[in-house]
Design a protein around this motif. Sequence first.
Motif, PDB file in Angstrom:
ATOM      1  N   ALA A  18     -13.105   4.003  39.879  1.00  0.00           N
ATOM      2  CA  ALA A  18     -11.819   4.189  40.627  1.00  0.00           C
ATOM      3  C   ALA A  18     -10.982   3.322  40.461  1.00  0.00           C
ATOM      4  N   HIS A  19      -9.793   3.083  40.202  1.00  0.00           N
ATOM      5  CA  HIS A  19      -8.521   2.340  40.291  1.00  0.00           C
ATOM      6  C   HIS A  19      -8.359   2.632  41.883  1.00  0.00           C
ATOM      7  N   ILE A  20      -7.513   1.186  42.022  1.00  0.00           N
ATOM      8  CA  ILE A  20      -7.680   0.983  43.392  1.00  0.00           C
ATOM      9  C   ILE A  20      -6.727   2.344  43.861  1.00  0.00           C
ATOM     10  N   ASP A  21      -7.345   2.924  45.526  1.00  0.00           N
ATOM     11  CA  ASP A  21      -7.150   3.861  46.688  1.00  0.00           C
ATOM     12  C   ASP A  21      -7.325   5.367  46.398  1.00  0.00           C
ATOM     13  N   ALA A  22      -8.021   4.940  45.298  1.00  0.00           N
ATOM     14  CA  ALA A  22      -8.537   7.160  44.761  1.00  0.00           C
ATOM     15  C   ALA A  22      -9.229   7.403  45.744  1.00  0.00           C
ATOM     16  N   ASP A 139      -6.567  17.158  49.105  1.00  0.00           N
ATOM     17  CA  ASP A 139      -6.036  18.295  50.339  1.00  0.00           C
ATOM     18  C   ASP A 139      -4.681  17.842  49.933  1.00  0.00           C
ATOM     19  N   ARG A 140      -3.992  16.742  49.675  1.00  0.00           N
ATOM     20  CA  ARG A 140      -3.516  15.364  49.494  1.00  0.00           C
ATOM     21  C   ARG A 140      -1.559  17.111  49.490  1.00  0.00           C
ATOM     22  N   ILE A 141      -1.043  16.807  49.879  1.00  0.00           N
ATOM     23  CA  ILE A 141       0.837  16.906  48.971  1.00  0.00           C
ATOM     24  C   ILE A 141       0.390  16.541  48.067  1.00  0.00           C
ATOM     25  N   GLY A 260     -12.504  17.811  44.700  1.00  0.00           N
ATOM     26  CA  GLY A 260     -13.193  17.598  45.797  1.00  0.00           C
ATOM     27  C   GLY A 260     -12.159  16.746  46.946  1.00  0.00           C
ATOM     28  N   SER A 261     -12.466  16.643  49.113  1.00  0.00           N
ATOM     29  CA  SER A 261     -12.096  15.890  49.310  1.00  0.00           C
ATOM     30  C   SER A 261     -12.719  15.148  49.718  1.00  0.00           C
ATOM     31  N   ALA A 262     -13.177  13.831  49.675  1.00  0.00           N
ATOM     32  CA  ALA A 262     -14.018  12.932  50.240  1.00  0.00           C
ATOM     33  C   ALA A 262     -13.833  12.971  51.439  1.00  0.00           C
ATOM     34  N   LEU A 263     -12.864  13.076  51.631  1.00  0.00           N
ATOM     35  CA  LEU A 263     -11.905  12.171  52.787  1.00  0.00           C
ATOM     36  C   LEU A 263     -12.459  13.840  53.999  1.00  0.00           C
TER      37      LEU A 263
HETATM   38  P1  GDP Z   1     -10.277   3.049  47.445  1.00  0.00           P
HETATM   39  O1  GDP Z   1      -9.193   1.710  47.068  1.00  0.00           O
HETATM   40  O2  GDP Z   1     -10.643   3.614  45.889  1.00  0.00           O
HETATM   41  O3  GDP Z   1     -11.533   2.960  48.072  1.00  0.00           O
HETATM   42  O4  GDP Z   1      -9.963   4.378  48.143  1.00  0.00           O
HETATM   43  P2  GDP Z   1     -10.176   4.830  49.796  1.00  0.00           P
HETATM   44  O5  GDP Z   1     -11.691   5.134  49.698  1.00  0.00           O
HETATM   45  O6  GDP Z   1      -9.880   3.020  50.590  1.00  0.00           O
HETATM   46  O7  GDP Z   1      -9.870   5.507  50.470  1.00  0.00           O
HETATM   47  C1  GDP Z   1      -7.886   5.230  50.047  1.00  0.00           C
HETATM   48  C2  GDP Z   1      -7.380   5.466  51.021  1.00  0.00           C
HETATM   49  O8  GDP Z   1      -7.208   7.270  50.582  1.00  0.00           O
HETATM   50  C3  GDP Z   1      -7.561   5.897  52.518  1.00  0.00           C
HETATM   51  O9  GDP Z   1      -6.396   5.717  53.376  1.00  0.00           O
HETATM   52  C4  GDP Z   1      -8.633   7.086  52.631  1.00  0.00           C
HETATM   53  O10 GDP Z   1      -9.072   7.933  53.558  1.00  0.00           O
HETATM   54  C5  GDP Z   1      -7.853   7.831  51.738  1.00  0.00           C
HETATM   55  N1  GDP Z   1      -8.098   9.769  51.156  1.00  0.00           N
HETATM   56  C6  GDP Z   1      -9.539   8.387  51.064  1.00  0.00           C
HETATM   57  N2  GDP Z   1     -10.219   9.768  50.197  1.00  0.00           N
HETATM   58  C7  GDP Z   1      -9.274  11.216  50.540  1.00  0.00           C
HETATM   59  C8  GDP Z   1      -9.055  11.986  50.737  1.00  0.00           C
HETATM   60  O11 GDP Z   1      -9.866  13.378  49.871  1.00  0.00           O
HETATM   61  N3  GDP Z   1      -7.877  12.753  50.932  1.00  0.00           N
HETATM   62  C9  GDP Z   1      -7.004  12.484  51.481  1.00  0.00           C
HETATM   63  N4  GDP Z   1      -6.076  12.794  51.904  1.00  0.00           N
HETATM   64  N5  GDP Z   1      -7.409  10.985  51.511  1.00  0.00           N
HETATM   65  C10 GDP Z   1      -8.015  10.361  51.289  1.00  0.00           C
END
Ligand code: GDP
Length: 411
Positions: A18-22, A139-141, A260-263
């Motif tokens: 994934a790219h960063i933050d995904a 789930d994000r806006i 989906g939404s992992a969070l």
């Molecule tokens: P990585 O950089 O790809 O490893 O991404 P992270 O797992 O650290 O997630 C980056 C940010 O996105 C964090 O603040 C997470 O809480 C948020 N995040 C991850 N998954 C979701 C999701 O399904 N929904 C929302 N709203 N935020 C998410």
Amino acid sequence: MSAHEPILAQLRNIGIIAHIDAGKTTTTERVLYYTGRTRALGSVDAGTAITDWMDQERARGITIVSAAVSSEWRDHRINLIDTPGHIDFTAEVQRALRVLDGGIVVLDAVQGVEPQSETVWRQADQYRVPRICFVNKMDRIGADFDRAVASLRERLGAEPAVLQLPIGAESSFEGVVDLLSMRAVRWADELGARREYDAIPSALREPAATARAELIERIAENDDALLAAYVDGVEPEPEQLLAALRRATLDLRLFPVLCGSALRNKGVQPLLDAVVDLLPSPLDIGPVHGVDPRTDQKVERQPDAKEPLTALAFKVAADPYSGRLTYVRVYSGCLRTGMTVHNARSARRERVGRLVRMYADQREDIEEIGAGDIAAMLGSKGTRTGDTLCAPEHPVLLETIAFPEPVVWVA
Ligand code: GDP
């Protein structure tokens, strides 16, 4: 593994790219949570269990940073291989892509395909790594599943096979319609541990029927047997569809897409199902190629325990408890404790000491690693990242390019 060792067909060596933050970290944590072999999901207290568990993990600092973690899902062993966060053409990325057999590409549902995902996608193409896509953050806006799917086509030229439709989006994202089974899947509690299956909401019935027809058409276009039946108007069985989709996925002709939404703990179990159903086992990948260092002749080794040993050390890590951990993937033969192996780079012999399998919350001493599998050697001194370990009488070198060792800058 619980009662039995999985056979080759039940192994999955995969990476989350994934790219960063995904949401790679969050998705990884959820995968480890749901596949955890010591945690009984039914017994955890709702609400904070995942975060508690993650905090404990972080405090112990073991596994989320591990180069490869083993877990189990539906009688399959899933070895999750860490792919470097920085996406560039370094040896590290190439090596990670070489070691894994399949990938989960995590996309942000708001951003869709981003420049960094493009880079890693091309690299995975180059290494012919079959992939499934997970459109995360539904789930994000601003989350837009269709737009994210379109970006796969437009920016990557990939042919997506959409397997799900989201039920709701943003704060009202509550589940998915599974287009193969034509069922709605909802998550009944905050942990996503309990899934409920029910009828498709009336507003989604028509779009789901259209999306399913498109999915079947797409799969049929890529599968002669299915196409013949499809043209005759025969509705294919779900197993037939899945088998045809698997073939097209392994050939990189189709890229299954889920969301989906992992969070919010939604959508990770269907993703794990897709890993088992659609991504390759080492058997699907076939033989590995290298050269015999004595003759420079090409060598081919089948993923078979009876072949001579061929293993690649893909990561050497410092371990706070036991010194050096050398992660190896065995391509053919078996790596056993106590055996003497030949290091094809250094032309030295080495005795295999302890072998450990890394799990999310523990490590386990094992006697041997079979073809296709991944584990770590403890305390091995002479082996570097990129080295091939093989049977002394059957030497083979997998990596002939000399990868530079990482440079450490001291301030
Ligand atoms: P990585 O950089 O790809 O490893 O991404 P992270 O797992 O650290 O997630 C980056 C940010 O996105 C964090 O603040 C997470 O809480 C948020 N995040 C991850 N998954 C979701 C999701 O399904 N929904 C929302 N709203 N935020 C998410």
